[in-house]
Design an enzyme around this catalytic site. Sequence first.
Site, short mmCIF file in Angstrom:
data_model
loop_
_atom_site.label_atom_id
_atom_site.label_comp_id
_atom_site.label_asym_id
_atom_site.label_seq_id
_atom_site.Cartn_x
_atom_site.Cartn_y
_atom_site.Cartn_z
N SER A 94 0.79 -1.24 0.00
CA SER A 94 0.00 0.00 0.00
C SER A 94 0.81 1.29 0.00
O SER A 94 0.25 2.36 -0.15
CB SER A 94 -0.95 0.01 1.20
OG SER A 94 -2.08 -0.80 0.93
N LYS A 97 0.24 3.70 -2.85
CA LYS A 97 -0.77 4.76 -2.84
C LYS A 97 -0.14 6.15 -2.83
O LYS A 97 -0.78 7.12 -3.26
CB LYS A 97 -1.70 4.59 -1.64
CG LYS A 97 -2.59 3.36 -1.68
CD LYS A 97 -3.50 3.30 -0.46
CE LYS A 97 -4.47 2.14 -0.53
NZ LYS A 97 -3.83 0.83 -0.31
N SER A 276 -5.60 3.89 4.31
CA SER A 276 -5.14 2.94 3.29
C SER A 276 -6.34 2.38 2.51
O SER A 276 -6.52 1.15 2.39
CB SER A 276 -4.33 1.80 3.93
OG SER A 276 -3.46 1.23 2.96
#
Length: 443
Positions: A94, A97, A276
């Site tokens: 993640s 991102k 997230s």
Amino acid sequence: MARPPRAAFVTLLASALCLGLAGGANAVPTSAPAVLAPAVPEGAAPTTVGVQKALAGVLADAALGKHRGVYVYDVDHDKVVFSAGTALPYTPASTLKLLTTVSALSTLGAEHRFTTKVVSAGNGSIVLVGGGDPLLAAKPSLRDYPTRATLAALAASTAKSLKAQGVTSVTLGYDASLFTGPAGNAKWEANYLPEGIAARTSALWVDEGRIARGMAKRSDSPAQAAAGVFAKLLATSGIKVAGAGKPKVAPAGAQELAKVQSPTVGQIVEYVNLHSDNDGAEVLLRHVGLATKHGGSYVGGVAGVEETLTKLGLDVGKAQIYDGSGLTRTNKVPLDLLAGAIRMAASKDHPELRHLLTGLPIAGFSGSLEERFGAGTAGAGTGMVRAKTGTLTGVHSLAGMVRTRSGTLLAFAVASDSVPVPKTLDARAALDRAAAILANCGC
């Protein structure tokens, strides 16, 4: 100088709020200057040798597996301080991102909003048009931040417009044509969509495609589900909807009956990184594709992100990006690129990217770091580390920023994508220790 413990922050804050109040009604209130002076490094900047020595123990931790690395950049002095294990890119999970959201800020602008609207299609027909609002909700909730646009508000406004025209019965179409291509990513694990780990990305959905808010299970057709919710809300507002909603592209130049707007892109970026949010990241990827004229698909979004990062001066030559959230293991990203997103957002040349930093989780306090940095050496990073987390089975990463004891601002990325499963918690703790060491570094 010792760092105050977590409880001390609360005490200090309460004390600050109470200043000037103890004297009752006659007290003279005090206030901070209108503009605070920027933080300026007061001591020696961290050195390569110093950082290498400080991190040596963490980097030797067997829990991190064979492929582990760290990259540290001195933002104040515009130079790399230290890197190790960076010859090959990493599966970022993640932390990817950061690349998606910094690209969204750069291409769309922090103040941009996405519009969900209803237009007239003639002959008693209306069309619900999705504008790619990732946070569109069915109904308002006091728990929501940022405050979300809702289908309830849109239905009420639509009903008001229709009644003003003497209309009390309509047929309903829905238009999710803003995004194109597959709704799911072919490189995701086969169970991601069926088990609700990710949604089918759509320009029109409600509550991120969930069957019910707070539940993992997602609709197989998010746009159709949103239209169904909207039809019920219209009925509540006194407008009868004949039959089930059907897909329909809104006519060009159609009369707008009502609209609602999303939070700003800056607020959405903060939300996505703090929590997230995989689904929100995938929607932002499509918008980056549209904003860069590559189209609202996975392929277009990735091309847009790579183009945007390159324009920001970041090297994407060794990166392999396939989605916006980091869910696929086939993503490969160099650590300097992850830290580079932080570096650009902290640069005086890019104030438009600041929301990338303000949305980062704070160690021990918020988002995906709320329950971390609580024990041992890592505890020294509580409140001092702001970073995006990344987690898949066998993969752990952390990328963010710290300010050292000398006041130097560092952007960093630390990761392993070879963690033995039994060592998962140990590996995560090792990354936390690395970030805490940088925050408390006199090196």
